[in-house]
Scaffold this active site. Structure first.
Site, PDB file in Angstrom:
ATOM      1  N   ALA A  87      97.710 -14.207  22.722  1.00  0.00           N
ATOM      2  CA  ALA A  87      97.902 -15.244  21.885  1.00  0.00           C
ATOM      3  C   ALA A  87      98.572 -16.308  22.072  1.00  0.00           C
ATOM      4  O   ALA A  87      99.458 -16.092  23.190  1.00  0.00           O
ATOM      5  CB  ALA A  87      98.747 -14.525  20.355  1.00  0.00           C
ATOM      6  N   GLU A  88      98.560 -17.435  21.354  1.00  0.00           N
ATOM      7  CA  GLU A  88      99.416 -18.635  21.479  1.00  0.00           C
ATOM      8  C   GLU A  88     100.708 -18.121  20.581  1.00  0.00           C
ATOM      9  O   GLU A  88     100.497 -17.750  19.423  1.00  0.00           O
ATOM     10  CB  GLU A  88      98.982 -19.745  21.067  1.00  0.00           C
ATOM     11  N   THR A 131     103.044 -10.081  14.409  1.00  0.00           N
ATOM     12  CA  THR A 131     104.368 -10.283  14.040  1.00  0.00           C
ATOM     13  C   THR A 131     105.107 -10.160  12.605  1.00  0.00           C
ATOM     14  O   THR A 131     104.065  -9.922  11.816  1.00  0.00           O
ATOM     15  CB  THR A 131     104.557 -11.757  14.581  1.00  0.00           C
ATOM     16  N   ASP A 132     106.190 -10.075  12.706  1.00  0.00           N
ATOM     17  CA  ASP A 132     106.912  -9.934  11.390  1.00  0.00           C
ATOM     18  C   ASP A 132     106.740 -11.412  10.470  1.00  0.00           C
ATOM     19  O   ASP A 132     106.878 -11.437   9.360  1.00  0.00           O
ATOM     20  CB  ASP A 132     108.241  -9.444  11.148  1.00  0.00           C
ATOM     21  N   GLU A 133     106.575 -12.447  11.210  1.00  0.00           N
ATOM     22  CA  GLU A 133     106.485 -13.649  10.745  1.00  0.00           C
ATOM     23  C   GLU A 133     105.433 -13.792   9.713  1.00  0.00           C
ATOM     24  O   GLU A 133     105.492 -14.790   8.974  1.00  0.00           O
ATOM     25  CB  GLU A 133     106.238 -14.734  11.768  1.00  0.00           C
ATOM     26  N   TYR A 156     101.717 -20.919  13.704  1.00  0.00           N
ATOM     27  CA  TYR A 156     101.500 -19.863  14.434  1.00  0.00           C
ATOM     28  C   TYR A 156     101.435 -18.607  13.503  1.00  0.00           C
ATOM     29  O   TYR A 156     100.678 -17.786  13.733  1.00  0.00           O
ATOM     30  CB  TYR A 156     102.845 -19.682  15.419  1.00  0.00           C
ATOM     31  N   LYS A 160      98.499 -15.842  13.031  1.00  0.00           N
ATOM     32  CA  LYS A 160      98.427 -14.341  13.240  1.00  0.00           C
ATOM     33  C   LYS A 160      98.173 -13.538  11.721  1.00  0.00           C
ATOM     34  O   LYS A 160      97.548 -12.457  11.952  1.00  0.00           O
ATOM     35  CB  LYS A 160      99.953 -13.976  13.710  1.00  0.00           C
ATOM     36  N   GLY A 290     110.039 -25.995   8.404  1.00  0.00           N
ATOM     37  CA  GLY A 290     109.605 -24.908   7.691  1.00  0.00           C
ATOM     38  C   GLY A 290     110.136 -23.752   8.288  1.00  0.00           C
ATOM     39  O   GLY A 290     109.691 -22.591   8.563  1.00  0.00           O
TER      40      GLY A 290
END
Ligand code: NAD
Ligand code: TYD
Length: 352
Positions: A87-88, A131-133, A156, A160, A290
């Site tokens: 991933a990026e 990711t948790d993001e 990002y 994801k 953000g």
């Protein structure tokens, strides 16, 4: 799993995962590491391992956006399982230029799923690392669970989130045997020095400013990379198909406290005569647009169902990590050279 395709195996977590797998007695298969080698990928992370395991380790410099090349790899190596890290991965870069994030994270994942779909009778598992993001930001309290609605803030995390949705859709629609994990911020050896911890370690050692965004009050949960690798491997072996597992480090910290700890550890490990504490290098800079306030993970599902929990404390993990960066200056010098150096210098100029 005889022939495991690992994507992004030359990156931070991917290369730690391959090291972890080859030290695991219950992994007996081959690894086919597919990596495009972007600025974040470093083939040298696995040089020794490749030499010692010539019959069980194969590297292919391939872009996951190139479906024909991937198709050939699946055919040539009889791939029967995938662990997808490629991933990026850096939020700030996604803000400056989202194109590659959409291409690699969304279309690259889509390509892999399409190739897998063609071979649904041969494949055992597609594990997707996320990711948790994707859950967005928490306020002062609460934890992300596997049921928390997606609410990504950056290009990002949005890319994801999109890839996670595709993985779940391919399970529901085509019956692909998938598992998915969403983890918190990793730290440890081989992390590219654009992320908070390695960037601060290198800058602190070099006597440079330590750029803390905003007031440094944003909170992240820190997960030692080896704990993460063990969680991924546990899910791959024992996780229920179609399920998502959250992985956390049980270690919530404000950014400013992380940076202060790095300074304190370095002051002890490498005291600098005649100068003040490294904390004096902390510089508050313009906040990230953000910027999510807080991430924190409820990992009770993986703990209850699969018996995993983090082993490393932040104090011990951070010290080990800092020592690794001190001992591996050849690595840090190389990854910081050239085009990357120019990019990061521009960032410092812009962020004042
Ligand atoms: P990284 O940026 O260190 O490594 C990414 C790797 O993917 C690199 O080796 C790069 O060369 C490769 N890659 C990029 N684009 C590619 C493409 N088109 N084709 C093939 N290879 C490509 O990332 P990381 O920190 O190791 O993260 C690995 C995974 O874990 C990512 O999916 C990321 O979203 C996820 N994740 C990371 C963290 C973290 O704290 N680092 C936290 C949660 C989830
Ligand atoms: P980062 O390592 O980029 O991970 P992520 O954005 O995926 O959480 O950043 C971790 C935290 O540290 C995040 O709140 C942003 C902050 N940060 C700084 O304050 N200064 C920096 O130079 C960087 C790279 C991050």
């Amino acid at each position: 799993m005889k022939n495991l395709l690992v994507t992004g195996g030359c990156g931070f977590i991917g290369s730690n995962f391959i090291h972890y797998l080859f030290a695991e007695p219950n992994f007996k298969g081959r690894v086919i590491n597919v990596d495009k080698l972007t600025y974040a990928g470093n083939i040298e992370n696995l040089t020794d391992l490749a030499e010692q395991n010539q019959d069980r380790y194969i590297f292919s410099q391939t872009d996951i956006c190139d479906r024909d090349a991937l198709d050939r790899l699946f055919e040539d190596h009889a791939i029967d399982a995938v662990c997808h890290f490629a991933a990026e991965s850096h939020v700030d870069r996604s803000i400056l230029g989202p194109d590659d994030f959409v291409k690699t994270n969304i279309l690259g994942t889509f390509n892999l799923l399409e190739i897998f779909r063609k071979r649904v009778d041969q494949v055992l598992l597609f594990h997707h690392v996320s990711t948790d993001e994707v859950y967005g930001s928490l306020g002062e309290t609460g934890l992300f669970t596997e049921e928390t609605p997606y609410d990504p803030s950056s290009p990002y995390s949005a890319s994801k989130a999109s890839s996670d949705h595709l993985v779940r859709a391919y399970h529901r629609t085509y019956g692909l045997p998938t598992t998915l994990s969403n983890c918190s911020n990793n730290y440890g050896p081989y992390q590219f020095p654009e992320k908070l911890i390695p960037l601060m370690v290198l800058n602190a050692r070099a006597g440079k400013p330590l750029p803390v965004y905003g007031q440094g009050l944003n909170v992240r949960d820190w997960l030692y990379v080896e704990d993460h690798c063990r969680a991924v491997w546990t899910i791959m072996q024992k996780g229920r198909k179609g399920q998502t597992y959250n992985i956390g480090g049980q270690c919530e910290m404000k950014n400013i406290d992380v940076v202060a700890m790095i300074c304190d550890i370095l002051d002890i490990l490498e005291p600098v005569k005649g100068s003040g504490p490294r904390k004096d290098q902390i510089t508050y800079v313009q906040d990230r647009p953000g910027h999510d306030l807080r991430y924190a993970i409820d990992f009770s599902k993986i703990s209850r169902e699969l018996g995993w929990q983090p082993a490393e404390t932040f104090e011990s993990g951070l010290k080990k990590t800092i020592e690794w960066y001190i001992e591996n200056t050849d690595w840090t010098d190389r990854v910081q050279s050239g085009a990357y150096r120019q990019w990061i210098d521009t960032q410092y100029e812009n962020s004042g």
